[in-house]
Design an enzyme around this catalytic site. Structure first.
Site, PDB file in Angstrom:
ATOM      1  N   ASP A  45       0.829  -1.199   0.000  1.00 34.36           N
ATOM      2  CA  ASP A  45       0.000   0.000   0.000  1.00 34.36           C
ATOM      3  C   ASP A  45       0.873   1.261   0.000  1.00 34.36           C
ATOM      4  O   ASP A  45       0.362   2.376  -0.034  1.00 34.36           O
ATOM      5  CB  ASP A  45      -0.997   0.003   1.155  1.00 34.36           C
ATOM      6  N   SER A  46       2.187   1.061  -0.033  1.00 36.55           N
ATOM      7  CA  SER A  46       3.124   2.154  -0.316  1.00 36.55           C
ATOM      8  C   SER A  46       2.807   2.836  -1.633  1.00 36.55           C
ATOM      9  O   SER A  46       3.234   3.969  -1.868  1.00 36.55           O
ATOM     10  CB  SER A  46       4.559   1.620  -0.343  1.00 36.55           C
ATOM     11  N   LYS A 113      -0.744  -9.645   3.224  1.00 33.31           N
ATOM     12  CA  LYS A 113       0.051  -9.121   4.332  1.00 33.31           C
ATOM     13  C   LYS A 113      -0.789  -8.167   5.167  1.00 33.31           C
ATOM     14  O   LYS A 113      -1.544  -7.361   4.615  1.00 33.31           O
ATOM     15  CB  LYS A 113       1.301  -8.388   3.811  1.00 33.31           C
ATOM     16  N   GLU A 182      10.010  -4.013   9.947  1.00 32.78           N
ATOM     17  CA  GLU A 182      10.354  -2.701   9.400  1.00 32.78           C
ATOM     18  C   GLU A 182      10.877  -1.775  10.492  1.00 32.78           C
ATOM     19  O   GLU A 182      10.236  -1.591  11.525  1.00 32.78           O
ATOM     20  CB  GLU A 182       9.133  -2.058   8.726  1.00 32.78           C
TER      21      GLU A 182
END
Length: 265
Positions: A45-46, A113, A182
């Site tokens: 979704d970046s 994810k 992350e």
């Protein structure tokens, strides 16, 4: 059946062979990434930031994720395809199942994810019990950027580190088959990678995870604004997109990326 499956990634972890992952959002970059030898493609979704121009990932819709996932899956022949469940698309097991079905049936994803630890366990169990492969995501959670107070390294304090480690183990126990870490300290990422049996993919999490992922536009140096410290502009050294993608895969496989300059304290 694609060449790379979750079993492939498990075997790579067992052999100590690094896993190279990149984001992709369209057919052309997908073909280039696969020719370079990428093992998995993440439709992140970046895209809300690097494709759509939003300030965060929050505005991205499920239909947009399905659209971009389908772009990738139509062009992909080799890599494992992982698609993000976007913000507020998996608030409970029933909604998560419907969202995952859309990404897999209409989008062609092999795995979905989702971000978060303890609050997501019921959703992870519901998905995996019904045959949906799940990738967890811990550490910096872009969908929770407002709660976290910005894009900050997570797990520096002992209590936070313990919580992330416990969440990683719980996600694996709940059935998750892959994990993204992350922006966590390298020592914590290494500890988590040893503690869980599933492959761990790092982004800003040091060199000792089972593999690495970067946002495609970051590693090509074309994302507007300041590039994350943990990223590297492979295009600047390579002269072409194809060469940059090969250089990234080779650097990950050889354990040369991330180096000290691209690790967070």
């Amino acid at each position: 059946m694609h060449d790379v499956t979750i079993r492939t990634l498990n075997d790579m972890k067992a052999r100590g062979e690094k896993i190279a992952v990149l984001t992709s959002y369209d057919a052309s970059f997908t073909r280039q990434a696969e020719q370079a030898g990428v093992d998995a493609l993440l439709i992140g979704d970046s895209l809300g930031m690097v494709v759509q121009g939003h300030e965060s990932t929050l505005p991205v819709t499920l239909d947009e994720m399905v659209y971009h996932t389908a772009n990738v899956s139509r062009a992909s022949e080799r890599a494992l395809i992982v698609a993000d469940l976007p913000f507020m698309s998996h608030n409970d097991p029933l909604q998560a199942l419907a969202s995952a079905a859309a990404l897999m049936k209409r989008g062609g994803a092999h795995m979905v994810k989702l971000e978060g630890g303890t609050p997501q366990m019921a959703v992870v169990r519901a998905l995996t019990e019904r045959g949906v492969p799940v990738c967890g995501h811990l550490g910096l959670l872009p969908q929770s950027v407002h709660r976290l107070g910005g894009y900050r390294v997570q797990g520096r304090e002992r209590d936070d580190a313990t919580r992330i480690l416990e969440d990683a183990c719980a996600l694996a126990d709940a059935g998750a088959q892959l994990l993204v870490l992350e922006c966590v300290p390298a020592l914590l990422a290494a500890e988590i990678t040893r503690a869980v049996s599933i492959p761990v993919i790092g982004i800003g999490a040091g060199a000792d995870t089972d593999g690495q992922v970067l946002v495609l536009y970051d590693m090509l140096g074309i994302t507007p604004g300041k590039r994350p410290k943990f990223s590297k502009d492979f295009l600047a050294e390579s002269g072409s997109i194809a060469a940059a993608l090969r250089a990234y895969v080779e650097a990950v496989k050889a354990g040369r990326f991330p180096d000290r300059a691209h690790c967070l304290a």
